[in-house]
Design a protein around this motif. Structure first.
Motif, PDB file in Angstrom:
ATOM      1  N   ASN A   1       0.164  -7.051  -5.516  1.00 44.37           N
ATOM      2  CA  ASN A   1       1.476  -6.588  -5.066  1.00 44.37           C
ATOM      3  C   ASN A   1       1.434  -5.172  -4.496  1.00 44.37           C
ATOM      4  O   ASN A   1       2.473  -4.544  -4.321  1.00 44.37           O
ATOM      5  CB  ASN A   1       2.499  -6.658  -6.217  1.00 44.37           C
ATOM      6  N   ILE A   2       0.229  -4.664  -4.208  1.00 46.49           N
ATOM      7  CA  ILE A   2       0.116  -3.316  -3.648  1.00 46.49           C
ATOM      8  C   ILE A   2       0.361  -3.347  -2.139  1.00 46.49           C
ATOM      9  O   ILE A   2       1.082  -2.516  -1.594  1.00 46.49           O
ATOM     10  CB  ILE A   2      -1.266  -2.718  -3.962  1.00 46.49           C
ATOM     11  N   PHE A   3      -0.247  -4.324  -1.469  1.00 41.62           N
ATOM     12  CA  PHE A   3      -0.082  -4.474  -0.029  1.00 41.62           C
ATOM     13  C   PHE A   3       0.933  -5.571   0.282  1.00 41.62           C
ATOM     14  O   PHE A   3       1.092  -6.530  -0.473  1.00 41.62           O
ATOM     15  CB  PHE A   3      -1.395  -4.881   0.643  1.00 41.62           C
ATOM     16  N   GLU A   4       1.571  -5.449   1.428  1.00 46.06           N
ATOM     17  CA  GLU A   4       2.368  -6.532   1.992  1.00 46.06           C
ATOM     18  C   GLU A   4       1.721  -7.054   3.270  1.00 46.06           C
ATOM     19  O   GLU A   4       2.350  -7.728   4.071  1.00 46.06           O
ATOM     20  CB  GLU A   4       3.798  -6.049   2.255  1.00 46.06           C
ATOM     21  N   GLY A   5       0.452  -6.741   3.435  1.00 45.00           N
ATOM     22  CA  GLY A   5      -0.296  -7.170   4.600  1.00 45.00           C
ATOM     23  C   GLY A   5      -1.054  -6.014   5.208  1.00 45.00           C
ATOM     24  O   GLY A   5      -0.933  -4.862   4.775  1.00 45.00           O
ATOM     25  N   VAL A   6      -1.867  -6.311   6.197  1.00 43.83           N
ATOM     26  CA  VAL A   6      -2.635  -5.306   6.938  1.00 43.83           C
ATOM     27  C   VAL A   6      -2.280  -5.433   8.409  1.00 43.83           C
ATOM     28  O   VAL A   6      -2.349  -6.525   8.984  1.00 43.83           O
ATOM     29  CB  VAL A   6      -4.149  -5.483   6.732  1.00 43.83           C
ATOM     30  N   ASP A   7      -1.882  -4.328   9.017  1.00 42.64           N
ATOM     31  CA  ASP A   7      -1.564  -4.296  10.444  1.00 42.64           C
ATOM     32  C   ASP A   7      -2.879  -4.224  11.218  1.00 42.64           C
ATOM     33  O   ASP A   7      -3.560  -3.203  11.202  1.00 42.64           O
ATOM     34  CB  ASP A   7      -0.692  -3.077  10.746  1.00 42.64           C
ATOM     35  N   THR A   8      -3.240  -5.302  11.895  1.00 42.51           N
ATOM     36  CA  THR A   8      -4.532  -5.326  12.583  1.00 42.51           C
ATOM     37  C   THR A   8      -4.527  -4.477  13.854  1.00 42.51           C
ATOM     38  O   THR A   8      -5.594  -4.184  14.399  1.00 42.51           O
ATOM     39  CB  THR A   8      -4.929  -6.770  12.935  1.00 42.51           C
ATOM     40  N   GLU A   9      -3.361  -4.077  14.337  1.00 40.75           N
ATOM     41  CA  GLU A   9      -3.306  -3.172  15.488  1.00 40.75           C
ATOM     42  C   GLU A   9      -3.681  -1.750  15.083  1.00 40.75           C
ATOM     43  O   GLU A   9      -4.439  -1.077  15.774  1.00 40.75           O
ATOM     44  CB  GLU A   9      -1.907  -3.193  16.107  1.00 40.75           C
ATOM     45  N   THR A  10      -3.136  -1.298  13.958  1.00 43.59           N
ATOM     46  CA  THR A  10      -3.416   0.065  13.492  1.00 43.59           C
ATOM     47  C   THR A  10      -4.561   0.105  12.497  1.00 43.59           C
ATOM     48  O   THR A  10      -5.112   1.169  12.227  1.00 43.59           O
ATOM     49  CB  THR A  10      -2.174   0.673  12.830  1.00 43.59           C
ATOM     50  N   GLY A  11      -4.904  -1.066  11.926  1.00 46.92           N
ATOM     51  CA  GLY A  11      -5.941  -1.122  10.901  1.00 46.92           C
ATOM     52  C   GLY A  11      -5.454  -0.706   9.535  1.00 46.92           C
ATOM     53  O   GLY A  11      -6.250  -0.644   8.587  1.00 46.92           O
ATOM     54  N   SER A  12      -4.175  -0.429   9.378  1.00 48.83           N
ATOM     55  CA  SER A  12      -3.674   0.153   8.140  1.00 48.83           C
ATOM     56  C   SER A  12      -2.938  -0.878   7.288  1.00 48.83           C
ATOM     57  O   SER A  12      -2.217  -1.731   7.817  1.00 48.83           O
ATOM     58  CB  SER A  12      -2.722   1.308   8.459  1.00 48.83           C
ATOM     59  N   PRO A  13      -3.088  -0.791   5.963  1.00 45.21           N
ATOM     60  CA  PRO A  13      -2.292  -1.659   5.092  1.00 45.21           C
ATOM     61  C   PRO A  13      -0.825  -1.237   5.099  1.00 45.21           C
ATOM     62  O   PRO A  13      -0.490  -0.080   5.346  1.00 45.21           O
ATOM     63  CB  PRO A  13      -2.923  -1.446   3.713  1.00 45.21           C
ATOM     64  N   ARG A  14       0.034  -2.205   4.820  1.00 45.21           N
ATOM     65  CA  ARG A  14       1.462  -1.950   4.658  1.00 45.21           C
ATOM     66  C   ARG A  14       1.766  -2.006   3.163  1.00 45.21           C
ATOM     67  O   ARG A  14       1.635  -3.058   2.530  1.00 45.21           O
ATOM     68  CB  ARG A  14       2.286  -2.978   5.424  1.00 45.21           C
ATOM     69  N   TYR A  15       2.167  -0.879   2.593  1.00 41.96           N
ATOM     70  CA  TYR A  15       2.345  -0.796   1.150  1.00 41.96           C
ATOM     71  C   TYR A  15       3.697  -1.346   0.698  1.00 41.96           C
ATOM     72  O   TYR A  15       4.713  -1.225   1.386  1.00 41.96           O
ATOM     73  CB  TYR A  15       2.219   0.652   0.683  1.00 41.96           C
ATOM     74  N   ASN A  16       3.687  -1.913  -0.499  1.00 47.87           N
ATOM     75  CA  ASN A  16       4.897  -2.296  -1.207  1.00 47.87           C
ATOM     76  C   ASN A  16       5.459  -1.043  -1.876  1.00 47.87           C
ATOM     77  O   ASN A  16       4.826  -0.458  -2.755  1.00 47.87           O
ATOM     78  CB  ASN A  16       4.553  -3.370  -2.243  1.00 47.87           C
ATOM     79  N   ARG A  17       6.634  -0.606  -1.465  1.00 47.32           N
ATOM     80  CA  ARG A  17       7.206   0.633  -1.984  1.00 47.32           C
ATOM     81  C   ARG A  17       7.409   0.604  -3.499  1.00 47.32           C
ATOM     82  O   ARG A  17       7.412   1.655  -4.144  1.00 47.32           O
ATOM     83  CB  ARG A  17       8.556   0.916  -1.296  1.00 47.32           C
ATOM     84  N   ASP A  18       7.564  -0.591  -4.076  1.00 48.48           N
ATOM     85  CA  ASP A  18       7.857  -0.680  -5.508  1.00 48.48           C
ATOM     86  C   ASP A  18       6.695  -0.258  -6.383  1.00 48.48           C
ATOM     87  O   ASP A  18       6.874  -0.001  -7.572  1.00 48.48           O
ATOM     88  CB  ASP A  18       8.266  -2.110  -5.874  1.00 48.48           C
ATOM     89  N   VAL A  19       5.474  -0.191  -5.828  1.00 48.83           N
ATOM     90  CA  VAL A  19       4.335   0.209  -6.652  1.00 48.83           C
ATOM     91  C   VAL A  19       3.784   1.569  -6.249  1.00 48.83           C
ATOM     92  O   VAL A  19       2.739   1.983  -6.745  1.00 48.83           O
ATOM     93  CB  VAL A  19       3.213  -0.855  -6.617  1.00 48.83           C
ATOM     94  N   LEU A  20       4.459   2.283  -5.356  1.00 45.26           N
ATOM     95  CA  LEU A  20       4.045   3.637  -5.024  1.00 45.26           C
ATOM     96  C   LEU A  20       4.222   4.528  -6.242  1.00 45.26           C
ATOM     97  O   LEU A  20       5.201   4.400  -6.989  1.00 45.26           O
ATOM     98  CB  LEU A  20       4.857   4.179  -3.846  1.00 45.26           C
ATOM     99  N   MET A  21       3.283   5.457  -6.450  1.00 46.36           N
ATOM    100  CA  MET A  21       3.247   6.233  -7.675  1.00 46.36           C
ATOM    101  C   MET A  21       3.827   7.634  -7.456  1.00 46.36           C
ATOM    102  O   MET A  21       3.505   8.306  -6.472  1.00 46.36           O
ATOM    103  CB  MET A  21       1.809   6.342  -8.193  1.00 46.36           C
ATOM    104  N   PHE A  22       4.648   8.070  -8.400  1.00 43.94           N
ATOM    105  CA  PHE A  22       5.245   9.403  -8.386  1.00 43.94           C
ATOM    106  C   PHE A  22       5.262   9.945  -9.809  1.00 43.94           C
ATOM    107  O   PHE A  22       5.406   9.198 -10.775  1.00 43.94           O
ATOM    108  CB  PHE A  22       6.677   9.364  -7.835  1.00 43.94           C
ATOM    109  N   THR A  23       5.139  11.257  -9.932  1.00 45.44           N
ATOM    110  CA  THR A  23       5.141  11.890 -11.249  1.00 45.44           C
ATOM    111  C   THR A  23       6.538  11.920 -11.845  1.00 45.44           C
ATOM    112  O   THR A  23       6.717  11.738 -13.054  1.00 45.44           O
ATOM    113  CB  THR A  23       4.604  13.327 -11.141  1.00 45.44           C
TER     114      THR A  23
END
Length: 649
Positions: free
Chosen positions: A394-416
């Motif tokens: 549930n970390i990624f929602e896919g990989v953008d093959t144009e940019t090469g970058s993963p698309r993150y699921n905001r619900d698992v982004l980490m903050f202090t």
């Protein structure tokens, strides 16, 4: 006694200096190339430069595997997990143990009689063992030009005379006072021994170093992040994706000087393409786990698709391609930008020539620790497939093959801080049941770091890894990549802390915030903890899989006999599996678990042998009369034994 230690060269060679060496002139060490082309030998982990862990030996087949029997055994004398596969050169087998790092040369003509034994200096073990992550391991040795090369936990590299065991040279590669250790293995190309180091939990800055195989003299060292000259970025650096085509990509992608303790250690496996003259490896997690120390506090620059725009933290959790003579970085790809989940990438980048969309391509295929399956063009770093999840994640929602970058699921982004997390998601990461469990734990264990929910927890799948360092196998016969994977999920949170150099304690700055649980490929809770998967890099499909309710996650070897050989921690067995369909066709009870890849070689009679080390750390739990029938503890006892199997006459 240490002999022949030369004066070390500068820590980092300037790009101007390496230009004098000449670009692209590396050759595979001819001795290594010749010996590894003969399947009777095993001169490196994963068998050949390609990292496929595939043997051309085919005498043991589906038709006769039931006739395998033990020919001889050898006791390693170390009660720990042996993770280094044996080497076989001619009539000698070389076995390396974990701490205190012994090397045995065994005569295969005499059923494993010891030719010689070398014991590494263990005077630093009390210093390094407490800070070495995940055990005191070594994961392989190398043979070249009459020498055995291996690494000790405290960062020594030893070169031994393969005939006598005499020490030829010994260098200290790491700074043990900064919690830098060595648990991986090296790569021999031309006259260089190339190696990395470990310590991503302690705020190290990862690096690789090359040494002259004859003298131990340092040739060059380059880092995973920092200024261009220290990373090896020059005119030849040609990444495929725009995110990496920025000025100073391994420094500007970090906030201020956070790159100085950015992780990206190199503790896994290397592979090498002799035609391209490039070697490949991937780096460990970013440090600390808490990303607030690597970006403006509590802020993440992320667009509406979930793509991180800045402070991507190159090049931890990344794949790198370097020139094997000069060490220059040729291309790089950040698998998990601004990694906050310990997404190390230590497994071998498997090199295979496969046909994609009607074209023959030179590729790297990889079941990555972040849970996605990738196929790259190994010459350019371009992604050739649409990366897909081989486990529930549930970390990624896919990989953008144009940019090469993963698309993150905001619900698992980490903050202090909880208020920062709420700027990006209003998802409740924990269920009421998990919150109640945390509150109960806080009451039962008031002195433990878990002190109840804070509002910053995120349930992450996979937790730590969809797979770990264990060797994959790729069979050119089936076109499948075989991987041991895990399904674990867990809630975690990052915390505030302080770091002092040199590191004396963990620099991870995170806490587990709940019990581990498991989810199947569809995301449903399950009792299945691990799978052995056969994945097709062309079609993007899992062709078959084997479920394990009890944990088992072992290195895999494939052979031209149509078989896979792998340990079975769930039952304390050694298994042979039909590589085509996943049917278990043979088992042998060893009585303990396994952590090293099997190897295969030819004995003195020209017949195929299979060698396998079964080993485990001390097990303090007694087996009760009412223990569950499938209890792992029932089948696993401490000890380390090398088994050698052959077909019955």
């Amino acid at each position: 006694m240490t002999i022949g230690i030369p004066r070390l060269l500068k820590t980092c060679v300037s790009l101007a200096a390496i230009a004098l060496v000449g670009a692209g002139v590396a050759n595979a060490n001819e001795n290594v190339l010749t010996l590894s082309a003969d399947p009777a030998n095993n001169v490196m982990p994963n068998i050949t430069y390609s990292g496929q862990n595939y043997s051309l030996l085919d005498q043991v087949t589906l038709d006769n595997v039931d006739d395998l029997q033990v020919e001889w055994t050898f006791q390693l004398g170390v009660s720990d997990e042996a993770q280094a596969p044996p080497l076989v050169v001619g009539d000698t087998m070389y076995v390396v143990t974990p701490k205190p790092n012994r090397v045995y040369a065994l005569d295969i003509n005499e059923q494993g009689a010891i030719k010689w034994e070398f014991r590494a200096d263990d005077s630093n073990l009390d210093t390094i063992v407490p800070v070495a992550c995940c055990g005191a391991q070594t994961r392989g040795a190398n043979y070249a030009e009459g020498k055995i090369f291996f690494q000790s936990l405290d960062g020594h590299i030893y070169a031994l005379d393969a005939e006598t065991g005499e020490l030829e040279w010994d260098v200290q590669n790491t700074d043990i006072d900064n919690a830098e250790s060595m648990v991986g293995n090296g790569l021999i190309v031309d006259n260089l021994y190339i190696t990395g180091m470990a310590g991503g939990e302690y705020g190290v800055r990862g690096y690789i170093t090359a040494y002259d195989i004859d003298t131990g003299e340092k040739a060059w060292r380059f880092y995973s992040m920092g200024p261009n000259a220290e990373v090896g970025i020059g005119d030849r650096f040609s990444p495929f994706y725009d995110f990496d085509k920025i000025e100073d990509p391994a420094e500007a992608s970090w906030m201020e000087d956070s790159w100085k303790n950015g992780g990206g250690s190199v503790w896994g496996y290397f592979t090498y393409d002799p035609d391209a003259k490039l070697f490949y490896y991937a780096t460990s997690n970013c440090s600390p786990w808490n990303p607030d120390y690597r970006r403006p506090w509590g802020e993440i620059d992320i667009d509406e698709t979930g793509t991180v725009q800045s402070y991507r933290n190159n090049y931890c959790a990344s794949m790198l391609a370097r020139d094997a003579t000069t060490g220059e970085l040729i291309w790089a790809y950040n698998l998990s930008p601004q990694d906050a989940w310990d997404l190390d990438e230590p497994s071998a980048p498997v090199l295979a020539d496969i046909n994609i969309d009607g074209a023959d391509r030179k590729t790297i295929i990889r079941a990555a620790r972040n849970g996605y399956f990738y196929v790259w063009d190994r010459l350019t770093g371009e992604i050739l497939n649409d990366p897909w999840p081989f486990v529930y994640q549930n970390i990624f929602e896919g990989v953008d093959t144009e940019t090469g970058s993963p698309r993150y699921n905001r619900d698992v982004l980490m903050f202090t801080d909880a208020e920062d997390r709420l700027k990006y998601t209003d998802a409740n990461a924990l269920t009421e049941e998990q919150i109640a469990l945390l509150e109960e734990e806080a009451e039962l264990y008031p002195d433990e770091p878990v002190d109840g929910p804070s509002g910053t927890e995120a349930v992450v799948c996979p937790t730590i890894a969809a797979r770990n360092w264990e060797n994959d196998a790729y069979s050119p016969q089936t076109g499948l990549l075989y991987t041991s994977v895990q399904f674990g999920c867990r809630s975690m949170r990052v915390v505030e802390g302080q770091y002092a150099y040199p590191a004396t304690e963990s620099y991870t700055l995170f806490e587990w915030a709940g019990e581990k649980f498991w989810r199947d490929r569809e995301g449903n809770e399950t009792d299945v903890k691990n799978q052995l998967q056969a994945n097709d890099p062309v079609t993007g499909e899992t062709v078959w899989s084997i479920d394990y309710v009890q944990p088992t996650q072992d290195p895999i070897m494939a052979t031209a006999g149509g078989l896979l050989f792998v340990g079975g921690d769930d039952k304390g067995v050694f298994r042979a599996i039909n590589a085509q369909n996943g049917e278990v066709v043979w088992e042998f009870r060893t009585g303990t678990q396994s952590s090293a890849s099997p190897v295969t070689f030819l004995g003195p009679d020209g017949k195929q042998r299979i060698a396998f080390v079964a080993s485990a750390r001390p097990n303090m739990m007694a087996v009760a009369a009412d223990a569950e029938p499938d209890s792992v503890n029932r089948y696993q006892r401490e000890g380390s034994t090398l088994y050698v199997f052959k077909l019955a006459d």
